[in-house]
Design a protein around this motif. Structure first.
Motif, short mmCIF file in Angstrom:
data_model
loop_
_atom_site.label_atom_id
_atom_site.label_comp_id
_atom_site.label_asym_id
_atom_site.label_seq_id
_atom_site.Cartn_x
_atom_site.Cartn_y
_atom_site.Cartn_z
N LYS A 14 0.74 -1.03 0.00
CA LYS A 14 0.09 0.09 -0.05
C LYS A 14 0.91 1.34 -0.06
O LYS A 14 0.49 2.56 -0.02
CB LYS A 14 -0.82 0.05 1.12
CG LYS A 14 -1.88 -0.95 1.00
CD LYS A 14 -2.85 -1.03 2.34
CE LYS A 14 -3.88 -2.29 2.40
NZ LYS A 14 -4.67 -2.22 3.59
N SER A 16 3.02 4.63 -0.61
CA SER A 16 2.60 5.53 -1.73
C SER A 16 3.70 5.66 -2.79
O SER A 16 5.00 5.16 -2.61
CB SER A 16 2.53 7.10 -0.95
OG SER A 16 3.61 7.22 -0.47
N GLU A 18 5.62 8.21 -3.29
CA GLU A 18 6.87 8.79 -2.41
C GLU A 18 7.54 7.96 -1.52
O GLU A 18 8.91 8.23 -1.50
CB GLU A 18 6.01 10.07 -1.81
CG GLU A 18 5.34 11.25 -2.69
CD GLU A 18 4.20 10.77 -3.23
OE1 GLU A 18 3.48 9.57 -2.56
OE2 GLU A 18 3.46 11.50 -3.83
N THR A 19 6.94 6.95 -0.98
CA THR A 19 7.49 6.10 -0.10
C THR A 19 8.26 5.41 -0.94
O THR A 19 9.49 4.98 -0.38
CB THR A 19 6.26 5.46 0.74
OG1 THR A 19 5.72 6.28 1.47
CG2 THR A 19 7.08 4.38 1.63
#
Length: 92
Positions: A14, A16, A18-19
């Protein structure tokens, strides 16, 4: 490191974008082949991280990969259920 591209980058499914990017940059910095010259394991790991990031950073490729993971999990579950049923029949 594990079995999925998410495992390679040490993020959840899950995560993002960005992560995923931050994990990729951090891991590649830590395991960059230039910092570990001559270490084939580190070079292979860096290559795996690059492939994982390429697939997970592209929304279309990530969606296709996620669907493949779901399909693989469903197939594994069906196989386990079939084996369990066969074992039960043999015990009868």
């Amino acid at each position: 490191m594990g079995n999925t591209l998410y495992d390679v980058l040490e993020v959840s499914r899950k995560a993002s974008p960005e992560t995923i990017r931050a994990a990729y940059k951090s891991l590649l910095q830590r395991y960059h082949p230039d910092k570990h010259q001559g270490d084939a394991k580190v070079a292979a790991l860096a290559k795996a991280m690059i492939v994982a990031y390429q697939k997970l950073s592209d929304p279309d490729l990530r969606a296709a990969y996620d669907q493949q993971l779901l399909d693989d999990e469903a197939e594994k579950k069906r196989t386990q259920e079939n084996q369990s049923q066969q074992e039960q029949r043999q015990q009868e």
